[in-house]
Structure formats: structure tokens, C-alpha cells
Design a protein around this motif. Sequence first.
Motif, PDB file in Angstrom:
ATOM      1  N   MET A  85       0.843  -1.195   0.000  1.00 55.97           N
ATOM      2  CA  MET A  85       0.000   0.000   0.000  1.00 55.97           C
ATOM      3  C   MET A  85       0.883   1.252   0.000  1.00 55.97           C
ATOM      4  SD  MET A  85      -2.969   1.142   2.705  1.00 55.97           S
ATOM      5  CE  MET A  85      -3.906  -0.360   2.422  1.00 55.97           C
ATOM      6  N   SER A  86       0.588   2.176  -0.874  1.00 53.78           N
ATOM      7  CA  SER A  86       1.397   3.391  -0.984  1.00 53.78           C
ATOM      8  C   SER A  86       1.171   4.307   0.206  1.00 53.78           C
ATOM      9  CB  SER A  86       1.058   4.127  -2.276  1.00 53.78           C
ATOM     10  OG  SER A  86      -0.279   4.573  -2.244  1.00 53.78           O
ATOM     11  N   LYS A  87       2.130   5.240   0.393  1.00 53.81           N
ATOM     12  CA  LYS A  87       2.018   6.178   1.508  1.00 53.81           C
ATOM     13  C   LYS A  87       0.783   7.059   1.375  1.00 53.81           C
ATOM     14  CE  LYS A  87       6.948   6.427   2.585  1.00 53.81           C
ATOM     15  NZ  LYS A  87       8.128   7.333   2.731  1.00 53.81           N
ATOM     16  N   LEU A  88       0.426   7.409   0.139  1.00 52.20           N
ATOM     17  CA  LEU A  88      -0.748   8.260  -0.081  1.00 52.20           C
ATOM     18  C   LEU A  88      -2.024   7.548   0.345  1.00 52.20           C
ATOM     19  CD1 LEU A  88      -1.883  10.898  -1.175  1.00 52.20           C
ATOM     20  CD2 LEU A  88      -2.010   9.811  -3.441  1.00 52.20           C
ATOM     21  N   LYS A  89      -2.131   6.255  -0.012  1.00 49.98           N
ATOM     22  CA  LYS A  89      -3.314   5.488   0.379  1.00 49.98           C
ATOM     23  C   LYS A  89      -3.389   5.314   1.896  1.00 49.98           C
ATOM     24  CE  LYS A  89      -4.002   2.851  -3.899  1.00 49.98           C
ATOM     25  NZ  LYS A  89      -4.075   1.486  -4.481  1.00 49.98           N
ATOM     26  N   LYS A  90      -2.217   5.062   2.504  1.00 47.30           N
ATOM     27  CA  LYS A  90      -2.196   4.924   3.962  1.00 47.30           C
ATOM     28  C   LYS A  90      -2.610   6.223   4.639  1.00 47.30           C
ATOM     29  CE  LYS A  90       1.192   1.235   4.718  1.00 47.30           C
ATOM     30  NZ  LYS A  90       2.497   0.884   5.351  1.00 47.30           N
ATOM     31  N   SER A  91      -2.094   7.343   4.130  1.00 43.09           N
ATOM     32  CA  SER A  91      -2.437   8.640   4.708  1.00 43.09           C
ATOM     33  C   SER A  91      -3.932   8.916   4.572  1.00 43.09           C
ATOM     34  CB  SER A  91      -1.636   9.752   4.019  1.00 43.09           C
ATOM     35  OG  SER A  91      -0.255   9.549   4.181  1.00 43.09           O
ATOM     36  N   ALA A  92      -4.488   8.608   3.405  1.00 41.28           N
ATOM     37  CA  ALA A  92      -5.922   8.827   3.187  1.00 41.28           C
ATOM     38  C   ALA A  92      -6.754   7.932   4.099  1.00 41.28           C
ATOM     39  CB  ALA A  92      -6.263   8.563   1.727  1.00 41.28           C
ATOM     40  N   MET A  93      -6.306   6.672   4.263  1.00 43.47           N
ATOM     41  CA  MET A  93      -7.040   5.736   5.101  1.00 43.47           C
ATOM     42  C   MET A  93      -7.023   6.184   6.563  1.00 43.47           C
ATOM     43  SD  MET A  93      -6.416   1.648   5.682  1.00 43.47           S
ATOM     44  CE  MET A  93      -4.856   1.951   6.552  1.00 43.47           C
ATOM     45  N   TYR A  94      -5.843   6.555   7.084  1.00 43.19           N
ATOM     46  CA  TYR A  94      -5.742   6.975   8.473  1.00 43.19           C
ATOM     47  C   TYR A  94      -6.470   8.293   8.709  1.00 43.19           C
ATOM     48  CZ  TYR A  94      -2.371   3.276   9.438  1.00 43.19           C
ATOM     49  OH  TYR A  94      -1.773   2.054   9.614  1.00 43.19           O
ATOM     50  N   THR A  95      -6.469   9.175   7.715  1.00 41.66           N
ATOM     51  CA  THR A  95      -7.214  10.426   7.840  1.00 41.66           C
ATOM     52  C   THR A  95      -8.712  10.158   7.948  1.00 41.66           C
ATOM     53  OG1 THR A  95      -5.536  11.613   6.551  1.00 41.66           O
ATOM     54  CG2 THR A  95      -7.707  12.651   6.770  1.00 41.66           C
ATOM     55  N   PHE A  96      -9.197   9.268   7.081  1.00 39.00           N
ATOM     56  CA  PHE A  96     -10.618   8.915   7.120  1.00 39.00           C
ATOM     57  C   PHE A  96     -10.988   8.261   8.452  1.00 39.00           C
ATOM     58  CE2 PHE A  96     -13.829   5.595   6.528  1.00 39.00           C
ATOM     59  CZ  PHE A  96     -14.916   6.375   6.158  1.00 39.00           C
ATOM     60  N   LEU A  97     -10.149   7.321   8.921  1.00 44.98           N
ATOM     61  CA  LEU A  97     -10.419   6.644  10.189  1.00 44.98           C
ATOM     62  C   LEU A  97     -10.363   7.616  11.354  1.00 44.98           C
ATOM     63  CD1 LEU A  97      -8.415   3.309   9.710  1.00 44.98           C
ATOM     64  CD2 LEU A  97     -10.889   3.627   9.602  1.00 44.98           C
ATOM     65  N   GLY A  98      -9.428   8.569  11.297  1.00 44.62           N
ATOM     66  CA  GLY A  98      -9.331   9.570  12.352  1.00 44.62           C
ATOM     67  C   GLY A  98     -10.566  10.448  12.419  1.00 44.62           C
ATOM     68  N   ILE A  99     -11.053  10.874  11.247  1.00 44.60           N
ATOM     69  CA  ILE A  99     -12.272  11.696  11.212  1.00 44.60           C
ATOM     70  C   ILE A  99     -13.476  10.906  11.718  1.00 44.60           C
ATOM     71  CG2 ILE A  99     -13.877  12.902   9.677  1.00 44.60           C
ATOM     72  CD1 ILE A  99     -11.469  13.611   7.909  1.00 44.60           C
ATOM     73  N   ALA A 100     -13.573   9.641  11.285  1.00 45.39           N
ATOM     74  CA  ALA A 100     -14.688   8.790  11.725  1.00 45.39           C
ATOM     75  C   ALA A 100     -14.637   8.559  13.231  1.00 45.39           C
ATOM     76  CB  ALA A 100     -14.654   7.460  10.984  1.00 45.39           C
ATOM     77  N   ALA A 101     -13.433   8.345  13.768  1.00 47.13           N
ATOM     78  CA  ALA A 101     -13.289   8.141  15.205  1.00 47.13           C
ATOM     79  C   ALA A 101     -13.668   9.400  15.975  1.00 47.13           C
ATOM     80  CB  ALA A 101     -11.854   7.731  15.532  1.00 47.13           C
ATOM     81  N   PHE A 102     -13.271  10.555  15.469  1.00 51.37           N
ATOM     82  CA  PHE A 102     -13.596  11.820  16.149  1.00 51.37           C
ATOM     83  C   PHE A 102     -15.110  12.054  16.152  1.00 51.37           C
ATOM     84  CE2 PHE A 102     -14.495  16.389  15.907  1.00 51.37           C
ATOM     85  CZ  PHE A 102     -13.921  16.803  17.102  1.00 51.37           C
ATOM     86  N   ILE A 103     -15.754  11.792  15.017  1.00 52.20           N
ATOM     87  CA  ILE A 103     -17.206  11.968  14.943  1.00 52.20           C
ATOM     88  C   ILE A 103     -17.916  11.027  15.912  1.00 52.20           C
ATOM     89  CG2 ILE A 103     -19.225  11.682  13.445  1.00 52.20           C
ATOM     90  CD1 ILE A 103     -17.471  12.597  11.110  1.00 52.20           C
ATOM     91  N   SER A 104     -17.379   9.808  16.053  1.00 52.25           N
ATOM     92  CA  SER A 104     -17.995   8.820  16.939  1.00 52.25           C
ATOM     93  C   SER A 104     -17.826   9.184  18.408  1.00 52.25           C
ATOM     94  CB  SER A 104     -17.394   7.436  16.680  1.00 52.25           C
ATOM     95  OG  SER A 104     -17.615   7.034  15.346  1.00 52.25           O
ATOM     96  N   ILE A 105     -16.661   9.716  18.762  1.00 50.53           N
ATOM     97  CA  ILE A 105     -16.360   9.965  20.165  1.00 50.53           C
ATOM     98  C   ILE A 105     -16.741  11.376  20.612  1.00 50.53           C
ATOM     99  CG2 ILE A 105     -14.010  10.903  19.997  1.00 50.53           C
ATOM    100  CD1 ILE A 105     -13.217   8.993  22.245  1.00 50.53           C
ATOM    101  N   PHE A 106     -17.036  12.270  19.653  1.00 44.40           N
ATOM    102  CA  PHE A 106     -17.339  13.659  20.012  1.00 44.40           C
ATOM    103  C   PHE A 106     -18.540  13.801  20.945  1.00 44.40           C
ATOM    104  CE2 PHE A 106     -19.656  17.618  19.194  1.00 44.40           C
ATOM    105  CZ  PHE A 106     -18.705  18.542  19.614  1.00 44.40           C
TER     106      PHE A 106
END
Length: 274
Positions: A1-22
Motif C-alpha cells: 500500500m502506498s504512503k498516499l493510500k495509507k495517509s488517506a485511510m488513516y485520515t478517514f479513520l481519524g475523522i470517523a473516530a472523532f465523529i464517533s467519540i465527540f
Amino acid sequence: MSKLKKSAMYTFLGIAAFISIFPFLWMLTSATNTSADVTKGRLLPGSYVIDNLTNLFASVDIGTALMNSAKVSVTTTLLSLFIASLAGYGFEIFRSKAKDIVFSILLLSMMIPFAAIMIPLFQMFAKLSSTAPAIGIDTLAGVILPTVVTAFLIFFFRQSTKMFPKDLLEAGRIDGLSELGLFIRVYMPTMKTTYAAAGIITFMSSWNNYLWPLIVLQSPENQTVPMLISTLGSSYSPDYGIIMMAIVISTIPTALVFFFMQKHFVAGMTGSVK
């Protein structure tokens, strides 16, 4: 997996986690602020924890409500686990066409909303109040009995029993164990992860149950935590700081149950048998 895909995946997961825990974080910070600050949408922690906690215990009997919820939830969970697992065990181990028809009818009952049976159920318990007051209207037993066993829980145990090693039952029968002995001494210890997952689901559902207790329970001394929080929010000028403090306190038992049993919960939901 490329660094760009990893960055996009972790960014999406981070946003989803923040929305869930907010919402949870907002609840915690609101419990430390005044009602005016909560109304304004203040997101920073305040210094009114002790004041909100003191005012909460002074304004309502939250200790009794917590005890009532604990009695209902623990009793419902224990009875549900035993009865539903016994039913799931019987449906799977002793299969027949007649049992499959009965099981299909049970699954169809999941499609009936509670609102459709709410009035007949209340009428039934109202009649029970004259003959058996201990399990009638305005009793904790009246809250527990209709929710002891659900079709979902029976279905959950039957599906998990499909992965149960049947050789253990044959070995137990050779050793002279009765069917009840096999269930208690062989099946239950082997299916502990399934029991843990079902226990968490049942406990949380029972603890957060609001509609049926609201209908059945009429005395203030019998009200559960969700009813108490609803009472706090229905006043003419609700104090949102106190309400948030009550919600935080009511969340602690379910959070503790989940965190202490989360490993078993994951294993039980995936259907593993050890």
C-alpha cells in the motif's frame, strides 16, 4: 500500500473516530459546566463538577434509581442468558421439522414492533395486578418479565451452537451425564465467549430500556435511571449541567461492563468456541 493510500485511510479513520467519540466528549465537558455554558455550546471543561454532582443528589434520588436499574438489568441478564441459551441449545442439538417451524415463528416475531404489543401487554399486567400483585403494574418484576427472553437472543445462541463440538456431548453421554448435566457442565463452560457477548448486549439493552418501564412503573421510588433523566429534562427550566452529570453517572456501569468483557465480546460475536 502506498504512503498516499495509507495517509488517506488513516485520515478517514481519524475523522470517523472523532465523529464517533465527540458526543461522549461533549457529554463529559458539559457535566463540568453550568447550564448556561452548556446552552451556549461551550466545549472546554469547567469547574462545576462538584456543584453539579451536589445539586444532582440534592434534587433527585439517583441512588435509588441506580439500584432499581441494577436490579432490573442484572436479573434480566441472568435469566435471559440461561433461558435463551437453553432454547438455542435445544433448537440446534435436537433438530426436527416441528422445531424448525417454531423457530421460524420466533424469528417472525422479531418483525413486530413493541408499539404494536404495548397496549395488550399493559392490559395483561393490569389484570395480573389483582391476582398476583408482586408481578403486576408498578413492580420491577413487571419490567423484567416481558424482556427476559427475546427472539434475537435465542437466534444468537442457536447460531453459535452450530459451531459447538458435538463430540463433547457424545463423550458426556458415554460418561453418564444427563442432558441437563451436559448443558450445565459441558455446554455452558465451552460457550463462555458467546455468553459474554450476549450478556453485554442484554445488560446494555435492559439498562437503557425506557418505554416499557415508563408505562409500567408509576411510583417515584421504582423509577429507573432513564426515567430519572427524562424527569430532569422535562422540568420547566432544566439544568443541563445536572442532566449531563446524571447521564455520565448512568453511563459508567455499561462502560465498565463492556471494557472488562470486550475481548470475550469480540470473540463471541465472531462465533469462536474454545
